[in-house]
Design a protein around this motif. Structure first.
Motif, mmCIF file in Angstrom:
data_model
loop_
_atom_site.group_PDB
_atom_site.id
_atom_site.type_symbol
_atom_site.label_atom_id
_atom_site.label_comp_id
_atom_site.label_asym_id
_atom_site.label_seq_id
_atom_site.Cartn_x
_atom_site.Cartn_y
_atom_site.Cartn_z
ATOM 1 N N MET A 172 0.824 -1.207 0.000
ATOM 2 C CA MET A 172 0.000 0.000 0.000
ATOM 3 C C MET A 172 0.864 1.265 0.000
ATOM 4 O O MET A 172 0.450 2.308 -0.500
ATOM 5 C CB MET A 172 -0.909 -0.010 1.228
ATOM 6 C CG MET A 172 -1.906 1.107 1.269
ATOM 7 S SD MET A 172 -3.094 0.966 2.601
ATOM 8 C CE MET A 172 -2.114 0.509 3.992
ATOM 9 N N LEU A 173 2.081 1.198 0.528
ATOM 10 C CA LEU A 173 2.932 2.378 0.647
ATOM 11 C C LEU A 173 3.234 3.065 -0.690
ATOM 12 O O LEU A 173 3.153 4.293 -0.765
ATOM 13 C CB LEU A 173 4.228 2.007 1.372
ATOM 14 C CG LEU A 173 4.072 1.712 2.856
ATOM 15 C CD1 LEU A 173 5.404 1.275 3.442
ATOM 16 C CD2 LEU A 173 3.529 2.900 3.596
ATOM 17 N N PRO A 174 3.572 2.337 -1.750
ATOM 18 C CA PRO A 174 3.814 3.049 -3.020
ATOM 19 C C PRO A 174 2.577 3.775 -3.543
ATOM 20 O O PRO A 174 2.704 4.849 -4.143
ATOM 21 C CB PRO A 174 4.227 1.942 -3.988
ATOM 22 C CG PRO A 174 4.730 0.855 -3.137
ATOM 23 C CD PRO A 174 3.950 0.927 -1.861
ATOM 24 N N PHE A 175 1.393 3.240 -3.305
ATOM 25 C CA PHE A 175 0.179 3.896 -3.777
ATOM 26 C C PHE A 175 -0.103 5.173 -2.993
ATOM 27 O O PHE A 175 -0.841 6.036 -3.451
ATOM 28 C CB PHE A 175 -1.023 2.950 -3.684
ATOM 29 C CG PHE A 175 -1.077 1.976 -4.818
ATOM 30 C CD1 PHE A 175 -1.709 2.305 -5.998
ATOM 31 C CD2 PHE A 175 -0.479 0.747 -4.710
ATOM 32 C CE1 PHE A 175 -1.750 1.419 -7.052
ATOM 33 C CE2 PHE A 175 -0.512 -0.146 -5.749
ATOM 34 C CZ PHE A 175 -1.141 0.194 -6.931
ATOM 35 N N ILE A 176 0.468 5.299 -1.802
ATOM 36 C CA ILE A 176 0.292 6.509 -1.006
ATOM 37 C C ILE A 176 1.381 7.527 -1.313
ATOM 38 O O ILE A 176 1.103 8.715 -1.519
ATOM 39 C CB ILE A 176 0.283 6.160 0.500
ATOM 40 C CG1 ILE A 176 -0.944 5.316 0.827
ATOM 41 C CG2 ILE A 176 0.312 7.418 1.345
ATOM 42 C CD1 ILE A 176 -0.941 4.764 2.225
ATOM 43 N N PHE A 177 2.641 7.084 -1.354
ATOM 44 C CA PHE A 177 3.746 8.021 -1.434
ATOM 45 C C PHE A 177 4.125 8.457 -2.846
ATOM 46 O O PHE A 177 4.579 9.585 -3.034
ATOM 47 C CB PHE A 177 4.974 7.441 -0.725
ATOM 48 C CG PHE A 177 4.808 7.409 0.760
ATOM 49 C CD1 PHE A 177 4.667 8.573 1.484
ATOM 50 C CD2 PHE A 177 4.766 6.203 1.432
ATOM 51 C CE1 PHE A 177 4.504 8.555 2.842
ATOM 52 C CE2 PHE A 177 4.598 6.166 2.802
ATOM 53 C CZ PHE A 177 4.469 7.348 3.511
ATOM 54 N N ILE A 178 3.945 7.617 -3.839
ATOM 55 C CA ILE A 178 4.332 8.003 -5.201
ATOM 56 C C ILE A 178 3.522 9.194 -5.709
ATOM 57 O O ILE A 178 4.112 10.146 -6.243
ATOM 58 C CB ILE A 178 4.242 6.806 -6.164
ATOM 59 C CG1 ILE A 178 5.232 5.720 -5.758
ATOM 60 C CG2 ILE A 178 4.460 7.227 -7.607
ATOM 61 C CD1 ILE A 178 6.680 6.133 -5.825
ATOM 62 N N PRO A 179 2.183 9.237 -5.552
ATOM 63 C CA PRO A 179 1.467 10.448 -5.996
ATOM 64 C C PRO A 179 1.893 11.698 -5.228
ATOM 65 O O PRO A 179 1.965 12.788 -5.811
ATOM 66 C CB PRO A 179 -0.004 10.117 -5.726
ATOM 67 C CG PRO A 179 -0.066 8.649 -5.741
ATOM 68 C CD PRO A 179 1.231 8.181 -5.178
ATOM 69 N N LEU A 180 2.211 11.567 -3.938
ATOM 70 C CA LEU A 180 2.679 12.726 -3.178
ATOM 71 C C LEU A 180 4.029 13.214 -3.695
ATOM 72 O O LEU A 180 4.251 14.421 -3.840
ATOM 73 C CB LEU A 180 2.787 12.362 -1.703
ATOM 74 C CG LEU A 180 1.485 12.036 -0.988
ATOM 75 C CD1 LEU A 180 1.755 11.572 0.443
ATOM 76 C CD2 LEU A 180 0.580 13.246 -0.977
#
Length: 65
Positions: free
Chosen positions: A41-49
């Motif tokens: 889940m972390l890449p889906f949260i941090f990549i757009p940011l």
């Protein structure tokens, strides 16, 4: 996902790749176990940011010139 060791993840990556080029991520979200797995889940949260922050920084730098 295209270079994963697990065959199911590689297959999902091949199926989702064309739609991911146009930012349509539903095949990945519904085909990959993201909900209860914080590591995926972390890449889906941090990549757009990260992308939004870098884009706004670069646009701000372009206005300075």
């Amino acid at each position: 996902m295209l270079f994963s060791k697990a065959k199911t993840y590689r297959d999902l990556g091949l199926v989702a790749f064309p739609s991911a080029l146009f930012e349509i991520n539903e095949p990945v979200i519904f085909g990959f176990p993201i909900v209860m797995n914080p590591l995926t889940m972390l890449p889906f949260i941090f990549i757009p940011l990260i992308l939004a922050a870098s884009s706004s920084l670069l646009v701000g730098l372009m206005h300075l010139q």
